[in-house]
Motif scaffolding. Structure first.
Motif, PDB file in Angstrom:
ATOM      1  N   UNK A   1       0.976  -1.280   0.121  1.00 36.22           N
ATOM      2  CA  UNK A   1      -0.083   0.029   0.037  1.00 36.22           C
ATOM      3  C   UNK A   1       0.824   1.253  -0.014  1.00 36.22           C
ATOM      4  N   UNK A   2       2.049   1.310   0.901  1.00 37.16           N
ATOM      5  CA  UNK A   2       2.704   2.386   0.841  1.00 37.16           C
ATOM      6  C   UNK A   2       3.488   2.894  -0.432  1.00 37.16           C
ATOM      7  N   UNK A   3       3.867   1.441  -0.961  1.00 37.72           N
ATOM      8  CA  UNK A   3       4.627   1.567  -2.365  1.00 37.72           C
ATOM      9  C   UNK A   3       3.867   2.241  -3.478  1.00 37.72           C
ATOM     10  N   UNK A   4       2.522   1.732  -3.628  1.00 38.28           N
ATOM     11  CA  UNK A   4       1.342   2.245  -4.644  1.00 38.28           C
ATOM     12  C   UNK A   4       1.101   3.580  -4.376  1.00 38.28           C
ATOM     13  N   UNK A   5       1.067   4.071  -3.119  1.00 37.09           N
ATOM     14  CA  UNK A   5       0.648   5.431  -2.842  1.00 37.09           C
ATOM     15  C   UNK A   5       1.754   6.297  -3.126  1.00 37.09           C
ATOM     16  N   UNK A   6       3.029   6.093  -2.889  1.00 39.21           N
ATOM     17  CA  UNK A   6       3.965   7.067  -3.179  1.00 39.21           C
ATOM     18  C   UNK A   6       4.532   6.864  -4.553  1.00 39.21           C
ATOM     19  N   UNK A   7       4.394   5.676  -5.182  1.00 43.58           N
ATOM     20  CA  UNK A   7       4.400   5.830  -6.711  1.00 43.58           C
ATOM     21  C   UNK A   7       3.299   6.618  -7.321  1.00 43.58           C
TER      22      UNK A   7
ATOM     23  N   UNK B   1       5.490  18.047  -0.635  1.00 43.43           N
ATOM     24  CA  UNK B   1       4.622  16.805  -0.648  1.00 43.43           C
ATOM     25  C   UNK B   1       5.216  16.098   0.443  1.00 43.43           C
ATOM     26  N   UNK B   2       4.485  14.802   0.784  1.00 39.80           N
ATOM     27  CA  UNK B   2       4.647  13.879   1.841  1.00 39.80           C
ATOM     28  C   UNK B   2       5.225  12.528   1.360  1.00 39.80           C
ATOM     29  N   UNK B   3       5.806  11.772   2.224  1.00 40.78           N
ATOM     30  CA  UNK B   3       5.891  10.318   1.929  1.00 40.78           C
ATOM     31  C   UNK B   3       4.765   9.448   2.739  1.00 40.78           C
ATOM     32  N   UNK B   4       4.265   8.832   1.920  1.00 36.25           N
ATOM     33  CA  UNK B   4       2.896   7.873   2.402  1.00 36.25           C
ATOM     34  C   UNK B   4       3.513   6.442   2.820  1.00 36.25           C
ATOM     35  N   UNK B   5       3.003   6.476   4.293  1.00 36.12           N
ATOM     36  CA  UNK B   5       3.140   4.778   4.520  1.00 36.12           C
ATOM     37  C   UNK B   5       1.995   4.458   5.454  1.00 36.12           C
TER      38      UNK B   5
END
Length: 283
Positions: free
Chosen positions: A118-124, A278-282
């Motif tokens: 989920x974190x990868x998909x959001x950041x990508x 922006x933000x890093x999403x995790x």
């Protein structure tokens, strides 16, 4: 929806599960929607072609131009609190293992579990919806960073063709993807939430619900910054000790009712874009 049919949109694509999809502008007389001024629903538009799903805000940009290591169970929460029936799980500030790796400005090295996917998909989604995708050099870095190496070469060739000087001019940009003097080009994707649709030890399908901004900010802009809502579905594969995109697609909404906020002036938007990162999403 393709240049010819689903099998020959770009010379056959990468094929199989490695096929990556997005909707890109058709060539023609310059009227990207055949005379319409409103963005048609993604589900029925025949004026966009399915190609490679990496340009997260490209659909909005087109409308804007036309308008003028781990155990998969290790990430489970230990909290005893239960969410109300039907409620989505809250997004925590960090996941089971905070993301510390980085390739350029893109977080990498996600946990090998559902939270990591989920974190990868959001950041990508954030990276692929950025203004850097409109410039050849940064675009190459982004695509190589977030995608399965098996799909990168063909994907870059298709994108380089799609980001043509004509398309850039329609969006209001110079041929190299930069904004005209005195204006700031805005293209941002902001994830609102994510959920895993399917998960195995080496693959995942993740939906990322997003809002986005796209437009030219600054005094005299004829293409003001607008917002839109969409959901990106990414199919990920565990490759080279990280999650990478194999394919993706975008659909409209869910879209909330617009509020009563006063629209800001062009210079206010420009200042906000320059002043807020922006933000890093995790998870």
């Amino acid at each position: 929806m393709s240049l010819g049919d689903e099998n020959d949109g770009f010379g056959g694509g990468v094929g199989g599960s490695g096929q990556t999809r997005t909707r890109l502008p058709e060539g023609g007389s310059g009227d990207l929607y055949g005379g319409g001024t409103r963005r048609p629903p993604v589900r029925s538009s025949r004026s966009l072609i399915t190609v490679v799903g990496v340009v997260v805000l490209l659909i909005a940009a087109i409308a804007f131009a036309n308008r003028g290591d781990g155990d998969p169970t290790a990430g489970s929460s230990t909290s005893t609190d239960k969410a109300p029936a039907g409620a989505g799980a809250p997004t925590a500030a960090t996941g089971v293992r905070p993301v510390t790796g980085r390739t350029g400005q893109i977080p990498t090295g996600f946990a090998h579990d559902e939270q990591g996917a989920q974190s990868a998909a959001s950041n990508y989604a954030v990276a692929l919806g950025s203004a850097d995708m409109f410039r050849a050099g940064p675009r190459r870095v982004i695509v190589e960073t977030v995608h399965d190496p098996a799909v990168v070469t063909g994907l870059l060739a298709r994108l380089d063709t799609s980001y043509s000087p004509g398309f850039m001019a329609a969006v209001g940009l110079e041929a190299d993807g930069t904004a005209p003097v005195g204006l700031a080009f805005v293209s941002r994707t902001i994830p609102v939430g994510a959920k895993v649709r399917d998960f195995t030890n080496d693959s995942a399908t993740v939906d990322v619900w997003c809002t986005g901004l796209v437009g030219l900010a600054g005094e005299g802009s004829t293409k003001p910054v607008t917002s839109n809502w969409f959901t990106i579905t990414q199919k990920l594969r565990w490759v080279e000790n990280d999650w990478k995109i194999v394919s993706s697609e975008q659909t409209e909404g869910p879209t909330p009712v617009n509020g009563d906020n006063r629209a800001s002036l062009a210079d206010e938007i420009a200042e906000a874009v320059e002043g807020y990162g922006g933000f890093t999403y995790a998870r």
